[in-house]
Design a protein around this motif. Structure first.
Motif, PDB file in Angstrom:
ATOM      1  N   TYR A 266      -1.204  -0.089 -18.347  1.00 48.65           N
ATOM      2  CA  TYR A 266      -0.560  -1.137 -17.824  1.00 48.65           C
ATOM      3  C   TYR A 266       0.879  -0.921 -17.378  1.00 48.65           C
ATOM      4  CZ  TYR A 266      -4.135  -3.463 -20.692  1.00 48.65           C
ATOM      5  OH  TYR A 266      -5.073  -3.734 -21.423  1.00 48.65           O
ATOM      6  N   LEU A 267       1.186  -1.060 -16.000  1.00 49.42           N
ATOM      7  CA  LEU A 267       2.315  -0.410 -15.230  1.00 49.42           C
ATOM      8  C   LEU A 267       2.968  -1.847 -14.679  1.00 49.42           C
ATOM      9  CD1 LEU A 267       0.787   2.578 -13.482  1.00 49.42           C
ATOM     10  CD2 LEU A 267       1.696   2.348 -15.745  1.00 49.42           C
ATOM     11  N   ARG A 268       4.202  -2.000 -14.721  1.00 53.89           N
ATOM     12  CA  ARG A 268       5.168  -2.591 -13.939  1.00 53.89           C
ATOM     13  C   ARG A 268       5.864  -1.796 -12.787  1.00 53.89           C
ATOM     14  NH1 ARG A 268       8.086  -8.042 -15.499  1.00 53.89           N
ATOM     15  NH2 ARG A 268       5.590  -8.356 -15.469  1.00 53.89           N
ATOM     16  N   ILE A 269       5.481  -1.943 -11.571  1.00 58.42           N
ATOM     17  CA  ILE A 269       5.781  -1.299 -10.524  1.00 58.42           C
ATOM     18  C   ILE A 269       6.901  -1.994  -9.528  1.00 58.42           C
ATOM     19  CG2 ILE A 269       4.980   0.065  -8.498  1.00 58.42           C
ATOM     20  CD1 ILE A 269       2.144   0.255 -10.166  1.00 58.42           C
ATOM     21  N   GLN A 270       7.934  -1.263  -9.080  1.00 57.16           N
ATOM     22  CA  GLN A 270       8.616  -1.745  -8.169  1.00 57.16           C
ATOM     23  C   GLN A 270       8.407  -1.442  -6.936  1.00 57.16           C
ATOM     24  OE1 GLN A 270      12.801  -0.874  -8.945  1.00 57.16           O
ATOM     25  NE2 GLN A 270      13.725  -1.923  -7.078  1.00 57.16           N
ATOM     26  N   VAL A 271       8.314  -2.108  -5.929  1.00 65.25           N
ATOM     27  CA  VAL A 271       7.877  -1.581  -4.400  1.00 65.25           C
ATOM     28  C   VAL A 271       8.855  -2.161  -3.532  1.00 65.25           C
ATOM     29  CG1 VAL A 271       5.356  -1.497  -5.042  1.00 65.25           C
ATOM     30  CG2 VAL A 271       6.538  -3.485  -3.949  1.00 65.25           C
ATOM     31  N   ALA A 272       8.855  -1.615  -2.302  1.00 68.24           N
ATOM     32  CA  ALA A 272       9.640  -2.111  -1.096  1.00 68.24           C
ATOM     33  C   ALA A 272       8.706  -2.592  -0.106  1.00 68.24           C
ATOM     34  CB  ALA A 272      10.459  -1.062  -0.420  1.00 68.24           C
ATOM     35  N   GLN A 273       8.853  -3.995   0.238  1.00 65.19           N
ATOM     36  CA  GLN A 273       8.008  -4.455   1.194  1.00 65.19           C
ATOM     37  C   GLN A 273       8.651  -3.793   2.580  1.00 65.19           C
ATOM     38  OE1 GLN A 273       6.327  -8.558  -0.231  1.00 65.19           O
ATOM     39  NE2 GLN A 273       8.642  -8.599  -0.189  1.00 65.19           N
ATOM     40  N   PRO A 274       7.738  -4.152   3.704  1.00 63.88           N
ATOM     41  CA  PRO A 274       8.233  -3.675   4.936  1.00 63.88           C
ATOM     42  C   PRO A 274       9.493  -4.117   5.605  1.00 63.88           C
ATOM     43  CG  PRO A 274       5.597  -4.093   4.827  1.00 63.88           C
ATOM     44  CD  PRO A 274       6.286  -4.412   3.665  1.00 63.88           C
ATOM     45  N   ASP A 275       9.720  -5.365   5.003  1.00 64.76           N
ATOM     46  CA  ASP A 275      11.082  -6.035   5.377  1.00 64.76           C
ATOM     47  C   ASP A 275      12.314  -5.556   4.716  1.00 64.76           C
ATOM     48  OD1 ASP A 275      10.826  -7.304   3.101  1.00 64.76           O
ATOM     49  OD2 ASP A 275      10.617  -9.531   3.895  1.00 64.76           O
ATOM     50  N   GLY A 276      11.918  -4.668   3.897  1.00 68.21           N
ATOM     51  CA  GLY A 276      13.024  -4.023   2.938  1.00 68.21           C
ATOM     52  C   GLY A 276      13.253  -4.651   1.647  1.00 68.21           C
ATOM     53  N   ARG A 277      12.739  -5.829   1.400  1.00 71.83           N
ATOM     54  CA  ARG A 277      12.879  -6.668   0.262  1.00 71.83           C
ATOM     55  C   ARG A 277      12.063  -5.790  -0.838  1.00 71.83           C
ATOM     56  NH1 ARG A 277      10.775 -11.986   0.144  1.00 71.83           N
ATOM     57  NH2 ARG A 277       9.283 -11.149   1.506  1.00 71.83           N
ATOM     58  N   SER A 278      12.604  -5.837  -2.282  1.00 73.16           N
ATOM     59  CA  SER A 278      12.104  -5.258  -3.421  1.00 73.16           C
ATOM     60  C   SER A 278      11.310  -6.269  -3.957  1.00 73.16           C
ATOM     61  CB  SER A 278      13.288  -4.530  -4.362  1.00 73.16           C
ATOM     62  OG  SER A 278      12.639  -4.142  -5.328  1.00 73.16           O
ATOM     63  N   ARG A 279      10.271  -5.903  -4.769  1.00 71.24           N
ATOM     64  CA  ARG A 279       9.380  -6.816  -5.252  1.00 71.24           C
ATOM     65  C   ARG A 279       8.670  -5.949  -6.461  1.00 71.24           C
ATOM     66  NH1 ARG A 279       5.782 -11.315  -3.085  1.00 71.24           N
ATOM     67  NH2 ARG A 279       5.321 -12.345  -5.033  1.00 71.24           N
ATOM     68  N   MET A 280       8.284  -6.687  -7.517  1.00 65.50           N
ATOM     69  CA  MET A 280       7.617  -6.137  -8.652  1.00 65.50           C
ATOM     70  C   MET A 280       6.368  -6.384  -8.730  1.00 65.50           C
ATOM     71  SD  MET A 280       9.626  -4.528 -10.848  1.00 65.50           S
ATOM     72  CE  MET A 280      11.259  -4.227 -11.248  1.00 65.50           C
ATOM     73  N   PHE A 281       5.238  -5.720  -9.279  1.00 66.40           N
ATOM     74  CA  PHE A 281       3.982  -6.028  -9.459  1.00 66.40           C
ATOM     75  C   PHE A 281       3.430  -5.318 -10.742  1.00 66.40           C
ATOM     76  CE2 PHE A 281       4.301  -6.161  -4.876  1.00 66.40           C
ATOM     77  CZ  PHE A 281       3.286  -7.046  -4.340  1.00 66.40           C
ATOM     78  N   ASP A 282       2.616  -5.994 -11.446  1.00 71.07           N
ATOM     79  CA  ASP A 282       2.068  -5.603 -12.554  1.00 71.07           C
ATOM     80  C   ASP A 282       0.601  -5.152 -12.075  1.00 71.07           C
ATOM     81  OD1 ASP A 282       3.789  -6.290 -14.490  1.00 71.07           O
ATOM     82  OD2 ASP A 282       3.047  -8.200 -14.884  1.00 71.07           O
ATOM     83  N   SER A 283       0.300  -3.959 -12.598  1.00 71.20           N
ATOM     84  CA  SER A 283      -1.164  -3.194 -12.344  1.00 71.20           C
ATOM     85  C   SER A 283      -1.680  -2.747 -13.511  1.00 71.20           C
ATOM     86  CB  SER A 283      -0.857  -2.226 -11.424  1.00 71.20           C
ATOM     87  OG  SER A 283      -0.167  -0.922 -11.937  1.00 71.20           O
ATOM     88  N   VAL A 284      -3.199  -2.879 -13.430  1.00 73.25           N
ATOM     89  CA  VAL A 284      -3.917  -2.319 -14.640  1.00 73.25           C
ATOM     90  C   VAL A 284      -4.724  -1.112 -13.959  1.00 73.25           C
ATOM     91  CG1 VAL A 284      -5.516  -2.773 -16.387  1.00 73.25           C
ATOM     92  CG2 VAL A 284      -3.797  -4.532 -15.811  1.00 73.25           C
ATOM     93  N   ILE A 285      -4.869  -0.004 -14.668  1.00 73.65           N
ATOM     94  CA  ILE A 285      -5.702   1.170 -14.019  1.00 73.65           C
ATOM     95  C   ILE A 285      -6.211   1.894 -15.274  1.00 73.65           C
ATOM     96  CG2 ILE A 285      -3.648   2.731 -13.862  1.00 73.65           C
ATOM     97  CD1 ILE A 285      -4.897   3.879 -11.698  1.00 73.65           C
ATOM     98  N   VAL A 286      -7.616   2.234 -15.009  1.00 69.04           N
ATOM     99  CA  VAL A 286      -8.381   2.856 -16.008  1.00 69.04           C
ATOM    100  C   VAL A 286      -8.688   4.164 -15.685  1.00 69.04           C
ATOM    101  CG1 VAL A 286     -10.564   3.069 -17.288  1.00 69.04           C
ATOM    102  CG2 VAL A 286      -9.336   0.684 -17.121  1.00 69.04           C
ATOM    103  N   ILE A 287      -8.371   5.233 -16.533  1.00 73.10           N
ATOM    104  CA  ILE A 287      -8.524   6.778 -16.111  1.00 73.10           C
ATOM    105  C   ILE A 287      -9.869   7.076 -17.262  1.00 73.10           C
ATOM    106  CG2 ILE A 287      -7.820   8.938 -16.060  1.00 73.10           C
ATOM    107  CD1 ILE A 287      -5.214   7.662 -15.388  1.00 73.10           C
TER     108      ILE A 287
END
Length: 140
Positions: free
Chosen positions: A99-120
């Motif tokens: 369960y990851l909380r990820i900070q990303v940059a959008q193309p317009d330069g704004r920062s945004r947070m996303f929650d992701s779930v990944i199974v390995i």
């Protein structure tokens, strides 16, 4: 009737206590546990990067097919650029679920947070993104 030696009785008691009463730091079997040192944990940062890449690929595929992204916030601009994983938990299931909380940059330069779930599942050479959703009110 034979007598039980005090040493055997003590060892048996110690064994029962060690099994029945887990340490305070041990994780509950099947429960989530925090991942330590996420800023310097290369594996966790690479998992976050992978989640963003998979989201971008899914978004491009859906846009090419003319499909809308079900339930996706229209304010999310794509492609997103990975910045960093800000928090992480893991859970042992049929593999390891992160369960990851990820900070990303959008193309317009704004920062945004996303929650992701990944199974390995390493024995299947499998890595699957289950969820990638924007956080309504990010907590930094």
């Amino acid at each position: 009737m034979s007598k039980v030696s005090p040493i055997r009785l003590s060892l048996l008691g110690f064994l029962v206590i060690a099994v029945v009463i887990p340490s305070a730091e041990s994780a509950v079997l099947g429960g989530k546990s925090d991942v330590a040192n996420i800023r310097t944990n290369i594996e966790i940062q690479e998992l976050g990067r992978y989640c963003v890449q998979q989201f971008n690929l899914q978004t491009q595929s859906e846009q090419a097919n003319g499909a809308s992204i079900a339930g996706m916030d229209t304010a999310v601009l794509s492609p997103l650029k990975f910045s960093r994983v800000v928090s992480a938990q893991k859970q042992v299931v049929a593999g390891t679920k992160y369960y990851l909380r990820i900070q990303v940059a959008q193309p317009d330069g704004r920062s945004r947070m996303f929650d992701s779930v990944i199974v390995i599942q390493p024995w299947l050479f499998s890595k699957k993104l289950l969820q990638f959703t924007p956080v309504a009110t990010p907590v930094y």
